[in-house]
Scaffold this active site. Sequence first.
Site, PDB file in Angstrom:
ATOM      1  CG  ASP A   4      -0.279  -0.003   2.530  1.00  0.00           C
ATOM      2  OD1 ASP A   4       0.673  -0.807   2.526  1.00  0.00           O
ATOM      3  OD2 ASP A   4      -0.741   0.806   3.273  1.00  0.00           O
ATOM      4  CD  GLU A  21       4.156   0.609   6.970  1.00  0.00           C
ATOM      5  OE1 GLU A  21       5.026   1.056   7.924  1.00  0.00           O
ATOM      6  OE2 GLU A  21       3.699   1.601   6.089  1.00  0.00           O
TER       7      GLU A  21
END
Length: 554
Positions: free
Chosen positions: A143, A209
């Site tokens: 991400d 994350e």
Amino acid sequence: MLLAGVAGVSGFIAAPARLYGQAPLSSITPSRFKCELPPILDPSGDGLPSANELFSSKSAREQQIKRLQAIVRVPSVSYDDLGEVGEDERWSPFYKLHDVLEETFPTVHKRAKLEKVNTLGLLYTIKGSDESLKPVLLMAHQDIVPVADESTWTYPPFDAVYDGEYIWGRGVSDDKNSLTAVLSAFEALLSNSDWVPKRSFVLAFGFDEECSGFRGAGKIAPLLKERYGKDSFAAILDEGGLGLQEVGNALYVLPGVSEKGHINIFFELDVVGGHSSIPFPHTGIGIIAEIITELESHPFKAELIEDGPVHNHLQCQARYSPEAFPDLTKLIQRDDLEGITHWLVRRSRDTQYIVQTSQAADIINGGQKINAMPEKTLLGVNYRVAHHNSLAEVQHNAVRRISKIVKKYGLTLKPYEGDDDYDKYVAGLESEDEVESEEVIDYKGTLVLSTQGKSHPSPISPTSGEAWDVFAGTIRHTFAYDNGTVVPTGEIMTGNTDTRHYIGLSDNIWRFTPDRFHAQNNIHTIDEHARVDGHIEMLKFYYNFVRNFDAAKF
């Protein structure tokens, strides 16, 4: 993240010695400082092609550019308000990213076992032939953070434009650079029919994350703990660290061997509103502003932990670059921890917050109408907690600091309801401080304190022993330095990574992005980019890292 590049970029305490023009420090005996270096570890004994042979050609460079571009062009953004996977359509780019990874790394997807954890988490296992050897875990995250305004970028953030030196795009550095390099290293290894790993390697790629990793790494880690057990991995390697820094005739390579803790405290104030033509002396916004002022006026105390990562790093610098910072070297020689701490605090914010708990008022919301006093005001304060403090200390400090304000305005305090230490927090309201002469006004208000995103300061991984020697020896080989000595030494990260979820799987947890230009890459801001030379060097490091650990016998 605190990072610094090599080529004249100042960072943690990096600066060329020639800037100082100091005579040699005759009183300093560098060898007295702790900092023995492990041998350089060249993996060539395994018979595989070297990293330079495989990845230095024009065709290899072009291949890596295409791989990284393809991955960056997928806008796999994680937003703070994302709903459940499968329910919120904003997760859909991750499915496209998985297709791109499969197309880009066909050998990995053919030879490794791939498991989808919580739908979008990727867990690859490359099975080794010797089950007596502990596996090694390599991590990255899929991400990226959002783009605030695409019009402010030099190139569109998801076009992944290559200008001959850099690739430009959101996530190209954080963390698709690592994701691409790790998978590329295994694509090369698994494409060689002569390579049958003795040790198992596990690749774990979370997908949130940037939102603390609870859906991704937070689900993958328990699966690994159940499957392999406690302390079951020889080593864990994730992104991070403080980069590579040239000081004098030494190149300091600074993987993060620990992270500061993390906690967000929210102050939600509800008070009586009313018409703005007859206001209270302070509206809810005014009271919250007073809370901010009180918190910011009382920063946490800085402290250097003796023989901790920061102290050890400085001892290495005093040993191998004693003339770069003469005053600091003398403080280290005298074991003057308080003096060293003051030096770090004065040096820069980068060095200050390595040894101090940070406090940042980042969110404030309040007010609905310009002629109506606000009834609800919200303040969010972010803390990164140093190792000499604790989450409980930070929570208690917030209660203690606002106690006079709570009394001054006759507020009802509800601190951290549901926490195990609720009664202790209430007791923290008791203060000998008197409310100043201003008469207490009953605002009929309630102040609710709550927390979010807690993680304790992480354990400190050792910088000695067999696993460290392989890791540090690989660093010394990959980043061979013509001008002098390569010095790997651990540091503390002020930011946090997905490794917080993997504590307990190994004592050897390192956070290291092996890109010497990482500090220059504009992560989390406009015009994020990555130098292709740095990406190739990353790839070489991961390739060497895997080979050296596969050859290790522990």
